[in-house]
Design a protein around this motif. Structure first.
Motif, PDB file in Angstrom:
ATOM      1  N   GLY A 119       0.826  -1.202   0.000  1.00  0.00           N
ATOM      2  CA  GLY A 119       0.000   0.000   0.000  1.00  0.00           C
ATOM      3  C   GLY A 119       0.860   1.251   0.000  1.00  0.00           C
ATOM      4  N   LEU A 120       0.525   2.191  -0.860  1.00  0.00           N
ATOM      5  CA  LEU A 120       1.306   3.420  -0.983  1.00  0.00           C
ATOM      6  C   LEU A 120       0.679   4.593  -0.227  1.00  0.00           C
ATOM      7  N   LEU A 121      -0.457   4.344   0.446  1.00  0.00           N
ATOM      8  CA  LEU A 121      -1.120   5.416   1.194  1.00  0.00           C
ATOM      9  C   LEU A 121      -0.941   5.217   2.695  1.00  0.00           C
ATOM     10  N   LYS A 122       0.176   4.619   3.069  1.00  0.00           N
ATOM     11  CA  LYS A 122       0.481   4.365   4.484  1.00  0.00           C
ATOM     12  C   LYS A 122       0.499   5.668   5.283  1.00  0.00           C
ATOM     13  N   GLY A 123       0.077   5.559   6.538  1.00  0.00           N
ATOM     14  CA  GLY A 123       0.082   6.711   7.425  1.00  0.00           C
ATOM     15  C   GLY A 123      -1.229   7.472   7.430  1.00  0.00           C
ATOM     16  N   LYS A 124      -2.038   7.290   6.404  1.00  0.00           N
ATOM     17  CA  LYS A 124      -3.348   7.933   6.367  1.00  0.00           C
ATOM     18  C   LYS A 124      -4.336   7.112   7.187  1.00  0.00           C
ATOM     19  N   LYS A 125      -5.385   7.772   7.673  1.00  0.00           N
ATOM     20  CA  LYS A 125      -6.430   7.100   8.444  1.00  0.00           C
ATOM     21  C   LYS A 125      -7.764   7.371   7.776  1.00  0.00           C
TER      22      LYS A 125
END
Length: 195
Positions: A119-125
């Protein structure tokens, strides 16, 4: 934190719209939220239909110029809030079409081996606020939690968004559906929400 709301309901007199208004009002009063953007997919006339042909290849979807503004919204956001009804045990086709196009390979995830992805959207919630006609336990017991499994595991976790909060409200078409109580619950959450 930057918060992006993706609102998906065709009627601005709906309960989903009332939830949207509560989220906006509470977020405005929350000092942890630096900026708030709202994407109303129906009002935006977002086209959820995938088109692949000789000139439009799936492998190039991550750089489709028609979707650039939406990709930038996702990159900008620390937290993405999805507000939608549950129809047929899942979100509306409009929202699924948004995922089909925006969560593309080489933007939202990268293939890793034959079956895995990174996943390249790590850190988002993410926060999912959904309403349905049936009782709250209906998706859990009769549909084996299909809605949450779809949103959390099949979509959001796949692209690296691991922290997902759900507000799944049932019996919303009943006169005693405790609408105000549920609206206030969402309001209080967003008023005090931290990153």
């Amino acid at each position: 934190m930057n918060v992006l709301i993706v609102y998906t309901h065709p009627n601005h007199k709906s309960l989903s719209y009332a939830f949207l208004q509560k989220v906006i009002a509470a977020s405005t009063g929350n000092h942890a939220i630096k900026e708030l953007k709202v994407l109303d997919l129906y009002q935006e006339n977002f086209n959820p239909v995938l088109v692949f042909n000789e000139t439009k290849k799936r492998r190039d979807m991550h750089q489709d110029p028609a979707l650039e503004q939406y990709r930038q919204q996702i990159l900008w956001a620390d937290k993405i809030v999805f507000i939608y009804p549950i129809w047929w045990g899942r979100p509306p086709a409009m929202l699924l079409g948004y995922f089909d196009q925006l969560f593309a390979a080489n933007f939202a995830y990268k293939a890793k081996g034959k079956y895995l992805s990174d996943g390249l959207l790590k850190g988002k919630k993410a926060v999912c606020i959904s309403t349905m006609k049936g009782p709250s336990h209906y998706p859990l017991f009769l549909l084996h939690n299909a809605h949450k499994a779809l949103m959390k595991k099949a979509v959001l976790n796949f692209v690296g968004i691991k922290k997902v909060k759900f507000f799944e409200f049932g019996s919303m078409e009943l006169p005693n559906g405790k609408h105000q109580q549920k609206l206030n619950k969402v309001y209080q959450f967003f008023l005090t929400m931290k990153n």
